[in-house]
Design an enzyme around this catalytic site. Structure first.
Site, PDB file in Angstrom:
ATOM      1  N   LYS A 259     -12.347  -4.769   2.003  1.00  0.00           N
ATOM      2  CA  LYS A 259     -11.763  -3.925   3.048  1.00  0.00           C
ATOM      3  C   LYS A 259     -12.645  -2.698   3.211  1.00  0.00           C
ATOM      4  CE  LYS A 259      -7.670  -1.303   4.338  1.00  0.00           C
ATOM      5  NZ  LYS A 259      -6.262  -1.001   4.074  1.00  0.00           N
TER       6      LYS A 259
ATOM      7  N   CYS B 131       0.865  -1.189   0.000  1.00  0.00           N
ATOM      8  CA  CYS B 131       0.000   0.000   0.000  1.00  0.00           C
ATOM      9  C   CYS B 131       0.897   1.234   0.000  1.00  0.00           C
ATOM     10  CB  CYS B 131      -0.911   0.007   1.218  1.00  0.00           C
ATOM     11  SG  CYS B 131      -2.259   1.201   1.058  1.00  0.00           S
TER      12      CYS B 131
ATOM     13  N   LYS C 125     -11.969  -7.575   6.033  1.00  0.00           N
ATOM     14  CA  LYS C 125     -11.325  -6.737   7.047  1.00  0.00           C
ATOM     15  C   LYS C 125     -12.187  -5.528   7.332  1.00  0.00           C
ATOM     16  CE  LYS C 125      -7.366  -3.751   7.522  1.00  0.00           C
ATOM     17  NZ  LYS C 125      -6.381  -2.983   6.833  1.00  0.00           N
TER      18      LYS C 125
ATOM     19  N   CYS D 204      -3.746   6.284  -0.032  1.00  0.00           N
ATOM     20  CA  CYS D 204      -3.225   4.984  -0.461  1.00  0.00           C
ATOM     21  C   CYS D 204      -2.815   4.952  -1.928  1.00  0.00           C
ATOM     22  CB  CYS D 204      -4.253   3.891  -0.157  1.00  0.00           C
ATOM     23  SG  CYS D 204      -4.668   3.799   1.593  1.00  0.00           S
TER      24      CYS D 204
ATOM     25  N   ARG E 191     -10.884   7.784   3.543  1.00  0.00           N
ATOM     26  CA  ARG E 191     -10.617   6.759   2.540  1.00  0.00           C
ATOM     27  C   ARG E 191     -11.905   6.216   1.914  1.00  0.00           C
ATOM     28  NH1 ARG E 191      -5.381   6.705   3.786  1.00  0.00           N
ATOM     29  NH2 ARG E 191      -4.494   5.677   5.625  1.00  0.00           N
TER      30      ARG E 191
ATOM     31  N   SER F 164      -6.469  -3.300  14.352  1.00  0.00           N
ATOM     32  CA  SER F 164      -5.910  -2.630  15.523  1.00  0.00           C
ATOM     33  C   SER F 164      -6.962  -2.176  16.531  1.00  0.00           C
ATOM     34  CB  SER F 164      -5.072  -1.435  15.058  1.00  0.00           C
ATOM     35  OG  SER F 164      -5.841  -0.560  14.257  1.00  0.00           O
TER      36      SER F 164
HETATM   37  C1  PBG Z   1      -2.801   0.103   4.784  1.00  0.00           C
HETATM   38  C2  PBG Z   1      -3.400  -0.709   5.870  1.00  0.00           C
HETATM   39  C3  PBG Z   1      -4.215  -0.310   6.944  1.00  0.00           C
HETATM   40  C4  PBG Z   1      -4.397  -1.447   7.728  1.00  0.00           C
HETATM   41  C5  PBG Z   1      -3.747  -2.495   7.114  1.00  0.00           C
HETATM   42  N1  PBG Z   1      -3.145  -2.025   5.959  1.00  0.00           N
HETATM   43  C6  PBG Z   1      -4.730   1.015   7.319  1.00  0.00           C
HETATM   44  C7  PBG Z   1      -5.738   1.718   6.518  1.00  0.00           C
HETATM   45  O1  PBG Z   1      -6.268   1.212   5.522  1.00  0.00           O
HETATM   46  O2  PBG Z   1      -5.986   2.872   6.876  1.00  0.00           O
HETATM   47  C8  PBG Z   1      -5.166  -1.492   9.019  1.00  0.00           C
HETATM   48  C9  PBG Z   1      -4.715  -2.541   9.989  1.00  0.00           C
HETATM   49  C10 PBG Z   1      -5.198  -2.372  11.376  1.00  0.00           C
HETATM   50  O3  PBG Z   1      -5.992  -1.477  11.732  1.00  0.00           O
HETATM   51  O4  PBG Z   1      -4.780  -3.199  12.206  1.00  0.00           O
HETATM   52  N2  PBG Z   1      -3.695   0.664   3.901  1.00  0.00           N
END
Ligand code: PBG
Length: 327
Positions: free
Chosen positions: A194, A119, A247, A129, A216, A273
């Site tokens: 996602k 990414c 996700k 991104c 996003r 997270s």
């Molecule tokens: C990169 C990415 C993200 C996460 C994984 N790859 C952040 C986002 O899309 O803002 C999130 C992982 C997490 O919250 O543990 N684009």
């Protein structure tokens, strides 16, 4: 009382409950996220993710040792580069942070399985991104830099690449670039469904990847949508994805179930997270039993139909599985 069926017979003691479990888990199906910071030597705790660390390239072996000590044999790498610019050029630098971390890991632990997150958001100075055109992320010019980035990871020795950007057509673009350079056998784990989720908050603090303006929602999925997830998976499969992903995990168990029932490919879920941080915070406040909530949350993702799980609790879960407390 004449009862023919008494379901409680199979719940009477621990031995029969273990025998009859419908969901089985294995440490083999857990993937641990590792954050590597190009400016760091040693390791430093991540404030937003209690119990997690940033590792310098010189210390990434320590992260691997801890995984192996807990029988976790798969990781996904995230990089924090020294330099950011408008197009995220350090993402595909030959000696970039992820590329060097892969080499450091593979030199000492050739069998440890390294997946890389592909990414641009950690590498762009605006935190989006992909490549901007005005205030929008331009889809097609972003495909080129994603393909270059994935290729550079494969050249450094990555076992698998995992695009998380949500651009249209990125799986096909990455597949073509890998194949053209002899990496036909490097699989693509596609972050297919996602969602534009608030659950990524702690990650963005940890990875320094929050967008400097806007959000996003123009590329990640609307959390209201279910059928769109099926469409995204279908497209990624048609473009050559080897594994599809949903996700976040816990708020999207319905989507996991539906994707598991609809597609034959292995299905990954990412317990993100915010899911981890909520358990940590509630447990630090003395409100919940961390261990049991961790176990039940992970178990529910597998029960919903996931075949593998990316989780910040991978090491602890591996132990719980081996003790028989779950799976
Ligand atoms: C990169 C990415 C993200 C996460 C994984 N790859 C952040 C986002 O899309 O803002 C999130 C992982 C997490 O919250 O543990 N684009």
């Amino acid at each position: 009382m004449e009862l023919i069926q008494r379901p409680r017979r199979l719940r009477g003691n621990e031995a029969v409950r273990r025998l009859c479990r419908e969901t089985r888990m294995s440490p083999d199906s857990l993937i641990y996220p590792i954050f590597v910071d190009e400016t760091l030597s040693g390791r430093r705790p991540i404030e937003a993710l209690p119990g997690q660390y940033h590792y310098g390239i010189d210390a990434v072996g320590q992260a691997v040792e801890e995984c192996l000590a807990n029988r976790v044999t798969h990781c996904i790498l995230f990089g924090l580069p020294r330099e950011k610019d408008a197009c995220g050029s350090s993402a595909w630098a030959e000696h970039g942070v992820v590329q060097e971390a892969i080499r450091a890991i593979k030199a000492r632990y050739p069998d440890f399985y390294v997946i890389t997150d592909v990414c641009m958001c950690e590498y762009t100075d605006h935190g989006h991104c992909g490549i901007l055109s005005g205030h929008e992320v331009d889809n097609d010019s972003t495909l080129e830099v994603l393909a270059k980035t994935a290729l550079s990871h494969a050249q450094a020795g990555a076992d698998m690449v995992a695009p998380s950007d949500m651009m249209d057509g990125r799986v096909a673009a990455i597949r073509a670039a890998l194949d053209e350079h002899g990496f036909q056998n490097v699989p693509i784990l596609a972050y297919s469904a996602k969602y534009a989720s608030a659950f990524y908050g702690p990650f963005r603090a940890a990875a320094g990847s929050a967008p400097s303006f806007g959000d996003r929602k123009g590329y990640q999925m609307d959390p209201h949508n279910r059928k769109e997830a099926l469409k995204e998976c279908q497209l990624d499969i048609a473009e050559g994805a080897d594994i599809i992903m949903v996700k976040p995990a816990l708020s999207y168990l319905d989507v996991i179930r539906e994707c598991a029932d609809s597609f034959d490919l292995p299905l990954c879920a990412y317990s993100v997270s915010g899911e981890y941080a909520m358990i940590k915070a509630a447990s630090a406040a003395g409100l919940i039993d961390e261990y049991r909530i961790m176990c039940e949350s992970a178990l529910s993702v597998f029960r919903a139909g996931a075949n593998m799980l990316i989780t910040y609790y991978a090491k602890e879960l591996s132990q719980a599985i081996r003790k028989g407390d779950i799976g």
